[in-house]
Scaffold this active site. Structure first.
Site, PDB file in Angstrom:
ATOM      1  N   LYS A 125       0.874  -1.159   0.011  1.00  0.00           N
ATOM      2  CA  LYS A 125       0.010   0.017   0.078  1.00  0.00           C
ATOM      3  C   LYS A 125       0.797   1.400  -0.052  1.00  0.00           C
ATOM      4  O   LYS A 125       0.364   2.291  -0.678  1.00  0.00           O
ATOM      5  CB  LYS A 125      -0.876   0.032   1.040  1.00  0.00           C
ATOM      6  CG  LYS A 125      -2.111  -1.032   0.977  1.00  0.00           C
ATOM      7  CD  LYS A 125      -3.303  -0.698   2.069  1.00  0.00           C
ATOM      8  CE  LYS A 125      -3.841  -2.086   2.482  1.00  0.00           C
ATOM      9  NZ  LYS A 125      -4.953  -2.476   1.494  1.00  0.00           N
ATOM     10  N   GLU A 131      -3.823   7.669   7.222  1.00  0.00           N
ATOM     11  CA  GLU A 131      -4.542   8.626   6.331  1.00  0.00           C
ATOM     12  C   GLU A 131      -5.753   9.075   6.917  1.00  0.00           C
ATOM     13  O   GLU A 131      -6.182   8.631   8.024  1.00  0.00           O
ATOM     14  CB  GLU A 131      -4.778   7.942   4.843  1.00  0.00           C
ATOM     15  CG  GLU A 131      -5.523   6.775   4.769  1.00  0.00           C
ATOM     16  CD  GLU A 131      -5.441   6.000   3.598  1.00  0.00           C
ATOM     17  OE1 GLU A 131      -4.593   6.119   2.815  1.00  0.00           O
ATOM     18  OE2 GLU A 131      -6.562   5.287   3.419  1.00  0.00           O
ATOM     19  N   GLU A 155      -9.040   0.555  -7.336  1.00  0.00           N
ATOM     20  CA  GLU A 155      -9.958   1.065  -6.357  1.00  0.00           C
ATOM     21  C   GLU A 155      -9.847   2.325  -5.832  1.00  0.00           C
ATOM     22  O   GLU A 155      -8.744   3.050  -5.465  1.00  0.00           O
ATOM     23  CB  GLU A 155      -9.923   0.012  -5.219  1.00  0.00           C
ATOM     24  CG  GLU A 155     -10.156  -1.488  -5.548  1.00  0.00           C
ATOM     25  CD  GLU A 155     -10.408  -2.294  -4.371  1.00  0.00           C
ATOM     26  OE1 GLU A 155     -11.032  -3.519  -4.613  1.00  0.00           O
ATOM     27  OE2 GLU A 155      -9.859  -2.054  -3.383  1.00  0.00           O
ATOM     28  N   GLU A 195      -6.382   1.053  -3.776  1.00  0.00           N
ATOM     29  CA  GLU A 195      -5.303   0.456  -4.153  1.00  0.00           C
ATOM     30  C   GLU A 195      -5.683  -0.294  -5.540  1.00  0.00           C
ATOM     31  O   GLU A 195      -6.639  -0.043  -6.114  1.00  0.00           O
ATOM     32  CB  GLU A 195      -5.075  -0.750  -3.087  1.00  0.00           C
ATOM     33  CG  GLU A 195      -6.451  -1.642  -2.813  1.00  0.00           C
ATOM     34  CD  GLU A 195      -6.312  -2.853  -2.134  1.00  0.00           C
ATOM     35  OE1 GLU A 195      -5.463  -3.436  -1.825  1.00  0.00           O
ATOM     36  OE2 GLU A 195      -7.458  -3.390  -1.720  1.00  0.00           O
ATOM     37  N   ASN A 231      -5.874  -3.675  -7.627  1.00  0.00           N
ATOM     38  CA  ASN A 231      -5.983  -5.085  -7.697  1.00  0.00           C
ATOM     39  C   ASN A 231      -5.565  -5.893  -9.037  1.00  0.00           C
ATOM     40  O   ASN A 231      -5.942  -5.538 -10.043  1.00  0.00           O
ATOM     41  CB  ASN A 231      -7.235  -5.679  -7.290  1.00  0.00           C
ATOM     42  CG  ASN A 231      -7.655  -5.622  -5.892  1.00  0.00           C
ATOM     43  OD1 ASN A 231      -6.740  -5.602  -4.873  1.00  0.00           O
ATOM     44  ND2 ASN A 231      -8.849  -5.078  -5.649  1.00  0.00           N
ATOM     45  N   PHE A 281     -24.501 -13.979  10.832  1.00  0.00           N
ATOM     46  CA  PHE A 281     -23.569 -14.435   9.571  1.00  0.00           C
ATOM     47  C   PHE A 281     -22.840 -15.583   9.838  1.00  0.00           C
ATOM     48  O   PHE A 281     -21.661 -15.573   9.058  1.00  0.00           O
ATOM     49  CB  PHE A 281     -23.207 -13.145   9.076  1.00  0.00           C
ATOM     50  CG  PHE A 281     -24.222 -12.243   8.575  1.00  0.00           C
ATOM     51  CD1 PHE A 281     -24.586 -12.189   7.336  1.00  0.00           C
ATOM     52  CD2 PHE A 281     -24.691 -11.074   9.271  1.00  0.00           C
ATOM     53  CE1 PHE A 281     -25.730 -11.238   6.783  1.00  0.00           C
ATOM     54  CE2 PHE A 281     -25.686 -10.332   8.819  1.00  0.00           C
ATOM     55  CZ  PHE A 281     -26.039 -10.281   7.438  1.00  0.00           C
TER      56      PHE A 281
HETATM   57  P1  ADP Z   1      -7.955  -4.063   2.096  1.00  0.00           P
HETATM   58  O1  ADP Z   1      -6.612  -4.207   1.151  1.00  0.00           O
HETATM   59  O2  ADP Z   1      -7.762  -4.532   3.416  1.00  0.00           O
HETATM   60  O3  ADP Z   1      -9.223  -4.441   1.271  1.00  0.00           O
HETATM   61  P2  ADP Z   1      -8.545  -1.348   1.335  1.00  0.00           P
HETATM   62  O4  ADP Z   1      -7.445  -0.035   1.349  1.00  0.00           O
HETATM   63  O5  ADP Z   1      -8.865  -1.857  -0.010  1.00  0.00           O
HETATM   64  O6  ADP Z   1      -8.200  -2.760   2.305  1.00  0.00           O
HETATM   65  O7  ADP Z   1      -9.801  -0.609   2.142  1.00  0.00           O
HETATM   66  C1  ADP Z   1     -10.916  -1.691   2.237  1.00  0.00           C
HETATM   67  C2  ADP Z   1     -12.254  -0.984   2.558  1.00  0.00           C
HETATM   68  O8  ADP Z   1     -11.946  -0.145   3.603  1.00  0.00           O
HETATM   69  C3  ADP Z   1     -12.769   0.063   1.595  1.00  0.00           C
HETATM   70  O9  ADP Z   1     -13.481  -0.490   0.619  1.00  0.00           O
HETATM   71  C4  ADP Z   1     -13.257   1.076   2.073  1.00  0.00           C
HETATM   72  O10 ADP Z   1     -14.772   0.799   2.718  1.00  0.00           O
HETATM   73  C5  ADP Z   1     -12.653   1.222   3.583  1.00  0.00           C
HETATM   74  N1  ADP Z   1     -11.552   2.213   3.452  1.00  0.00           N
HETATM   75  C6  ADP Z   1     -10.195   2.119   3.401  1.00  0.00           C
HETATM   76  N2  ADP Z   1      -9.535   3.408   3.324  1.00  0.00           N
HETATM   77  C7  ADP Z   1     -10.527   4.245   3.972  1.00  0.00           C
HETATM   78  C8  ADP Z   1     -10.423   5.559   4.228  1.00  0.00           C
HETATM   79  N3  ADP Z   1      -9.337   6.450   4.164  1.00  0.00           N
HETATM   80  N4  ADP Z   1     -11.505   6.182   4.977  1.00  0.00           N
HETATM   81  C9  ADP Z   1     -12.621   5.619   4.799  1.00  0.00           C
HETATM   82  N5  ADP Z   1     -12.797   4.000   4.378  1.00  0.00           N
HETATM   83  C10 ADP Z   1     -11.740   3.521   4.043  1.00  0.00           C
END
Ligand code: ADP
Length: 661
Positions: free
Chosen positions: A116, A200, A275, A288, A290, A348
């Site tokens: 990341k 962040e 994403e 990120e 994928n 769930f």
């Molecule tokens: P992972 O790789 O663990 O899936 P991500 O960075 O893709 O993590 O984030 C997963 C989810 O977390 C996102 O879809 C969003 O819902 C939430 N998220 C991530 N970063 C933030 C942020 N800065 N503020 C609010 N929600 C966030």
């Protein structure tokens, strides 16, 4: 073009890749673990290679076995699906060494996007908008708090090597930040063997919107619109759709162009997903990338008319993209619902077992079912509990939702618990229907879990008139079977009482052409169907409108499933109905003094002792099922009277573990 490819995956995605390969005239090789020897992907492939015991670490994740399987079968390329080895740079390198093509991006792109902190830096350099924050490794708690204050609360603490929502925490103040930093660091270390953490800004009311990109080895990269995946439960996607009901043309274009810029920065060649998190003012920030095919890719396929797996195979074989950005046109709307073996009414909890009955809806121009199982298969504890992906299409969002509701009505699954009721409830939730969704919606709308009252049936007359039809057809059939002696014909009366939800509903039933006319509360309902006894799906029309209801008969009771709700109904003669009301009520045994196993699994720990006083929320026992540890907690304060199971026991569902005083 390749003549033979190997699919290094299982379940629905392996089946889905095989279908496209077959369409392209390419031979396929499946790999399988001991638990999967009768699996659908093995049956569908031209050849299959056994690769080890059920745990993934001993089969699907063992690179050497997969490389060997390619060499043994002469497969020229490998499609990794998603999960498993799909984002492992070392796997690409191992294939490369043997001259086997990887149907996915190049090693450099996988490596750059796998972390990341690194990917965020790259994104910034490529002019992509990123979440404001401190994109460096944080050394200690003190530094974390200082940085969070600088960014301004709320903040999100994240593991750099994170994935699957692990190692991620929101903090609203200094204390939460200090605590969250320590927890995320520990979780990152134990889950990923890498404890680097960064901070962040937490985006409020966030929406998850991602861009599908596709690149070839000749420097062409296009974006194929977006998918909105905001409906999530604990950071896991539940419903996805394309396009997003939130984006306007301008934002779509800006996001698409940034996604392409980032892909270009890593020379991206294959299908990939960038994403973004989007705030309520349509500001978007990179999350990120994928570097693989996503679970939810079918919604993009529906609205673009492209087959993404075919595109990935062509690109890997060195072909040029056959179209440009200008040729990409988005048409209509598609929605995907993930059907899981989990019980929404029991928080769930994952469910395992044999699919005694499995009848997915029929595939049509507007309904697609991606599945890896068939009737009689086992949902095993070793793998992801997804049963199928149900995808529907419509010219408009409303049409796509209507098709989804109909398809969910037809989806017949017995033997394991499933989440169809939950999916059906989401489809009619006003926030979903009006597109006012965010990644917090499910948590906000179901703060105390999901319950039967969350799926009320808004048209009881529909259930009552269908129950009247079912019973009348049953009576007519019984009369025919028992023979009609002259002078002793069975006369079936037309007046009946439908008992539903503790209420008596008098109905009048008249035979009519192709069904019955049911009069209820002064209204006439024309129910028509050629449904026969024993058929699990009642398909027909009610006043000319198509309906589909799932039917089970248990003694005198008809159990009906429709629009996610379930009703137990009896149809009695008026006299019997009157007597029924006088029957003594037999209370079910009181099980509230027991801790029952909510699922089949292995009891790994009993955390209390006889005589111990426990407080609500305290851990009582741990059950391992579906690769997960499930902690059972006390619902209220209580004192332990007896312990009726021991660590190491295999538990059945509803088996007692602890008895309280
Ligand atoms: P992972 O790789 O663990 O899936 P991500 O960075 O893709 O993590 O984030 C997963 C989810 O977390 C996102 O879809 C969003 O819902 C939430 N998220 C991530 N970063 C933030 C942020 N800065 N503020 C609010 N929600 C966030």
């Amino acid at each position: 073009m390749f003549k033979k490819i190997l699919i290094a995956n299982r379940g629905e995605i392996a089946c889905r890749v095989i279908k496209t390969a077959r369409k392209m005239g390419i031979k396929t090789v499946a790999v399988y673990s001991e638990a999967d020897k009768d699996a659908l992907h093995v049956e569908l492939a031209d050849e299959a290679v056994f690769i080890g015991p059920p745990p993934t670490a001993q089969s699907y994740l063992v690179m050497e076995r997969i490389v060997q399987a390619c060499k043994d079968t002469g497969a020229e390329a490998v499609h990794p699906g998603y999960g498993f080895l799909s984002e492992r740079a070392a796997f690409c390198e191992a294939l490369d060494k043997e001259g086997i093509a990887f149907i996915g991006p190049k090693v450099r792109a996988i490596e750059a996007m796998g972390d990341k902190i690194t990917s965020k830096k790259l994104a910034k350099e490529a002019g992509v908008s990123t979440v404001p924050g401190y994109n460096e490794v944080i050394q200690d708690t003190q530094e974390a708090v200082k940085i969070a204050q600088g960014i301004g609360y709320p903040v999100m603490i994240k593991a750099s090597a994170g994935g699957g929502g692990k190692g991620m925490r929101v903090a609203w103040n200094d204390a939460e930040c200090a605590d969250g930093f320590e927890r995320s660091t520990n979780e990152a270390r134990s889950s990923f063997g890498d404890d680097r953490v960064f901070i962040e800004k937490y985006i409020e009311e966030p929406r998850h919107i991602e861009i599908q990109v596709l690149g070839d080895s000749h420097g062409n990269i296009v974006y194929l619109g977006e998918r909105e995946c905001s409906l999530q439960r604990r950071h896991q996607k539940v419903i996805e759709e394309a396009p997003s009901p939130f984006l306007d043309e301008k934002t779509r274009k800006a996001m698409g162009e940034q996604a392409v810029a980032l892909s270009r920065a890593v020379d991206y060649q294959s299908a990939g997903t960038v994403e973004f998190i989007v705030d309520s003012k349509r500001n978007f920030y990179f999350l990120e990338m994928n570097t693989r095919l996503q679970v939810e890719h079918p919604v993009t396929e529906f609205i673009t008319g492209l087959d993404l797996v075919e595109q990935m195979i062509r690109v890997a074989a060195g072909e040029k993209l056959a179209f440009t950005q200008d040729d990409v046109k988005l048409k209509g709307w598609a929605i995907e619902a993930r059907v899981y073996a989990e019980d929404p009414f029991r928080n769930f909890l994952p469910s395992i077992g044999r699919l005694v009955k499995y009848m997915p809806p029929k595939e049509t121009d507007v309904v697609r079912v991606d599945t890896g199982i068939y009737e009689g298969s086992e949902v095993s504890m070793y793998y992801d509990p997804m049963i199928a992906k149900l995808i529907t299409y419509g010219a408009t969002r409303d049409r796509a939702i209507a098709h989804m509701r109909d398809a969910l009505n037809e989806f017949f699954i017995r033997g394991v618990a499933h989440n169809i009721s939950f999916l059906a409830a989401l489809m009619v939730h006003t926030r979903f229907m009006t597109g006012r969704i965010s990644t917090n919606m499910i948590a906000e709308e179901y703060p105390n879990g999901f319950h039967a009252v969350d799926v009320p049936h808004d048209d009881p007359a529909l259930l009552i008139s269908v129950a009247a039809f079912l019973h009348r057809r049953y009576m007519d059939r019984a009369a025919r079977i028992s023979g009609q002696l002259l002078g002793h014909e069975r006369v079936i009366t037309n007046d009946w009482v439908v008992l539903m939800g503790g209420n008596h509903h008098p109905v009048h039933i008249d035979p009519a052409d192709g069904g019955y006319d049911v009069v209820y509360m002064g209204e006439s309902y024309q129910v028509r169907s050629n449904w026969q006894f024993g058929e699990p799906l009642f398909k027909g029309t009610l006043n000319g409108t198509d309906i589909c209801i799932q039917v089970e008969r248990r003694d005198m009771i008809y159990r009906l499933f429709h629009w996610g709700s379930q009703a137990d109904v009896m149809v009695l003669s008026p006299r019997v109905a009157t007597l029924q009301a006088l029957m003594p009520f037999k209370a079910p045994p009181d099980m509230s003094k027991y801790l029952l196993s909510p699922m089949p699994g292995l009891l790994t720990r009993v955390s209390v002792q006889v005589g111990q006083e426990v407080k609500a929320g305290e851990e009582l026992a741990v059950i391992e099922a579906m690769k997960m540890e499930n902690v059972l907690r006390a619902e209220q304060d209580a004192k332990v009277l007896k312990i009726t199971a021991a660590a190491g026991d295999s538990l059945a569902v509803d088996q007692a573990i602890i008895e309280f005083e």
